[in-house]
Design a protein around this motif. Structure first.
Motif, PDB file in Angstrom:
ATOM      1  N   THR A  60       0.831  -1.204   0.000  1.00 42.88           N
ATOM      2  CA  THR A  60       0.000   0.000   0.000  1.00 42.88           C
ATOM      3  C   THR A  60       0.867   1.256   0.000  1.00 42.88           C
ATOM      4  O   THR A  60       0.604   2.203  -0.754  1.00 42.88           O
ATOM      5  CB  THR A  60      -0.930   0.005   1.227  1.00 42.88           C
ATOM      6  OG1 THR A  60      -1.701  -1.189   1.221  1.00 42.88           O
ATOM      7  CG2 THR A  60      -1.845   1.208   1.216  1.00 42.88           C
ATOM      8  N   LEU A  61       1.906   1.271   0.834  1.00 44.34           N
ATOM      9  CA  LEU A  61       2.798   2.429   0.874  1.00 44.34           C
ATOM     10  C   LEU A  61       3.549   2.592  -0.449  1.00 44.34           C
ATOM     11  O   LEU A  61       3.760   3.714  -0.905  1.00 44.34           O
ATOM     12  CB  LEU A  61       3.793   2.294   2.028  1.00 44.34           C
ATOM     13  CG  LEU A  61       3.222   2.427   3.431  1.00 44.34           C
ATOM     14  CD1 LEU A  61       4.311   2.180   4.469  1.00 44.34           C
ATOM     15  CD2 LEU A  61       2.588   3.779   3.641  1.00 44.34           C
ATOM     16  N   SER A  62       3.934   1.508  -1.065  1.00 34.32           N
ATOM     17  CA  SER A  62       4.643   1.575  -2.351  1.00 34.32           C
ATOM     18  C   SER A  62       3.750   2.157  -3.441  1.00 34.32           C
ATOM     19  O   SER A  62       4.204   2.946  -4.261  1.00 34.32           O
ATOM     20  CB  SER A  62       5.122   0.185  -2.767  1.00 34.32           C
ATOM     21  OG  SER A  62       6.084  -0.284  -1.862  1.00 34.32           O
ATOM     22  N   ARG A  63       2.487   1.754  -3.455  1.00 31.19           N
ATOM     23  CA  ARG A  63       1.556   2.272  -4.458  1.00 31.19           C
ATOM     24  C   ARG A  63       1.276   3.751  -4.263  1.00 31.19           C
ATOM     25  O   ARG A  63       1.102   4.491  -5.219  1.00 31.19           O
ATOM     26  CB  ARG A  63       0.227   1.517  -4.388  1.00 31.19           C
ATOM     27  CG  ARG A  63       0.189   0.240  -5.168  1.00 31.19           C
ATOM     28  CD  ARG A  63      -1.237  -0.265  -5.343  1.00 31.19           C
ATOM     29  NE  ARG A  63      -2.053  -0.183  -4.134  1.00 31.19           N
ATOM     30  CZ  ARG A  63      -2.189  -1.150  -3.235  1.00 31.19           C
ATOM     31  NH1 ARG A  63      -1.547  -2.297  -3.398  1.00 31.19           N
ATOM     32  NH2 ARG A  63      -2.965  -0.994  -2.181  1.00 31.19           N
ATOM     33  N   LYS A  64       1.251   4.201  -3.034  1.00 29.43           N
ATOM     34  CA  LYS A  64       0.884   5.590  -2.713  1.00 29.43           C
ATOM     35  C   LYS A  64       2.091   6.478  -2.435  1.00 29.43           C
ATOM     36  O   LYS A  64       1.945   7.572  -1.909  1.00 29.43           O
ATOM     37  CB  LYS A  64      -0.029   5.600  -1.484  1.00 29.43           C
ATOM     38  CG  LYS A  64      -1.222   4.708  -1.570  1.00 29.43           C
ATOM     39  CD  LYS A  64      -2.372   5.436  -2.135  1.00 29.43           C
ATOM     40  CE  LYS A  64      -3.609   4.529  -2.095  1.00 29.43           C
ATOM     41  NZ  LYS A  64      -4.738   5.181  -2.675  1.00 29.43           N
ATOM     42  N   GLU A  65       3.289   6.035  -2.787  1.00 32.64           N
ATOM     43  CA  GLU A  65       4.514   6.755  -2.425  1.00 32.64           C
ATOM     44  C   GLU A  65       4.537   8.185  -2.971  1.00 32.64           C
ATOM     45  O   GLU A  65       4.881   9.121  -2.258  1.00 32.64           O
ATOM     46  CB  GLU A  65       5.736   5.987  -2.919  1.00 32.64           C
ATOM     47  CG  GLU A  65       7.045   6.598  -2.465  1.00 32.64           C
ATOM     48  CD  GLU A  65       8.237   5.740  -2.834  1.00 32.64           C
ATOM     49  OE1 GLU A  65       9.351   6.133  -2.463  1.00 32.64           O
ATOM     50  OE2 GLU A  65       8.058   4.693  -3.476  1.00 32.64           O
ATOM     51  N   LYS A  66       4.173   8.375  -4.227  1.00 34.44           N
ATOM     52  CA  LYS A  66       4.210   9.715  -4.817  1.00 34.44           C
ATOM     53  C   LYS A  66       3.202  10.647  -4.135  1.00 34.44           C
ATOM     54  O   LYS A  66       3.515  11.811  -3.886  1.00 34.44           O
ATOM     55  CB  LYS A  66       3.940   9.632  -6.303  1.00 34.44           C
ATOM     56  CG  LYS A  66       5.053   8.929  -7.069  1.00 34.44           C
ATOM     57  CD  LYS A  66       5.078   9.348  -8.518  1.00 34.44           C
ATOM     58  CE  LYS A  66       6.085   8.555  -9.313  1.00 34.44           C
ATOM     59  NZ  LYS A  66       7.449   8.828  -8.971  1.00 34.44           N
ATOM     60  N   GLU A  67       2.025  10.126  -3.826  1.00 32.86           N
ATOM     61  CA  GLU A  67       1.027  10.939  -3.127  1.00 32.86           C
ATOM     62  C   GLU A  67       1.511  11.319  -1.730  1.00 32.86           C
ATOM     63  O   GLU A  67       1.324  12.459  -1.293  1.00 32.86           O
ATOM     64  CB  GLU A  67      -0.285  10.167  -3.011  1.00 32.86           C
ATOM     65  CG  GLU A  67      -0.994   9.937  -4.322  1.00 32.86           C
ATOM     66  CD  GLU A  67      -2.231   9.075  -4.143  1.00 32.86           C
ATOM     67  OE1 GLU A  67      -2.963   9.276  -3.147  1.00 32.86           O
ATOM     68  OE2 GLU A  67      -2.455   8.196  -4.992  1.00 32.86           O
ATOM     69  N   ILE A  68       2.119  10.388  -1.047  1.00 32.97           N
ATOM     70  CA  ILE A  68       2.634  10.654   0.299  1.00 32.97           C
ATOM     71  C   ILE A  68       3.720  11.725   0.247  1.00 32.97           C
ATOM     72  O   ILE A  68       3.737  12.657   1.061  1.00 32.97           O
ATOM     73  CB  ILE A  68       3.158   9.353   0.952  1.00 32.97           C
ATOM     74  CG1 ILE A  68       2.006   8.392   1.211  1.00 32.97           C
ATOM     75  CG2 ILE A  68       3.908   9.647   2.242  1.00 32.97           C
ATOM     76  CD1 ILE A  68       2.426   6.993   1.605  1.00 32.97           C
TER      77      ILE A  68
END
Length: 128
Positions: A60-68
């Motif tokens: 989940t963190l890998s998929r949302k890395e750019k947003e984070i």
């Protein structure tokens, strides 16, 4: 790394537990199951926290890395702008309070200085 995974999973568990505790705490053996789950997370033999982290949290963190990253940059910019704004506001309030205090105490200071006679003022030694 193992402890990082544990604390992340434990934090998620605690946050989730805050809400779900109200709904399912009446369930038989709920507290025993909860305690067994925490031991399972912590145990070096089962590596429960590592398993949950690698299976659910990391993807989940890998998929949302750019947003984070975008949110972190925005928070940093907003934080700086907020500090500058509050700093200016605080300095303005301090300056206003100082001017008001000086204006109110000006009469008291003048009255205090008038109470001294010239003889009293001459007796004060001059310090160079």
């Amino acid at each position: 790394v193992r402890w990082m995974m544990y604390w992340i999973i434990f934090a998620l568990f605690t946050a989730t537990e805050t809400f779900t505790d109200l709904l399912i705490s009446w369930f038989p053996f709920y507290y025993e199951i909860k305690m067994a789950f925490v031991i399972w997370l912590l145990s070096p033999y089962t590596r429960g926290a590592s398993l949950l982290y690698r299976k659910f949290v990391h993807p989940t963190l890998s998929r949302k890395e750019k947003e984070i990253d975008t949110y972190i940059i925005q928070a940093r910019e907003r934080g700086y702008e907020t500090m500058v704004r509050f700093g200016k506001r605080g300095l303005n309030m301090a300056a206003t309070a100082a001017v008001q205090a000086a204006a109110k105490s000006q009469g008291a200071l003048a009255g205090r200085l008038r109470s001294f006679s010239m003889q009293d003022l001459r007796s004060i030694p001059d310090e160079a």
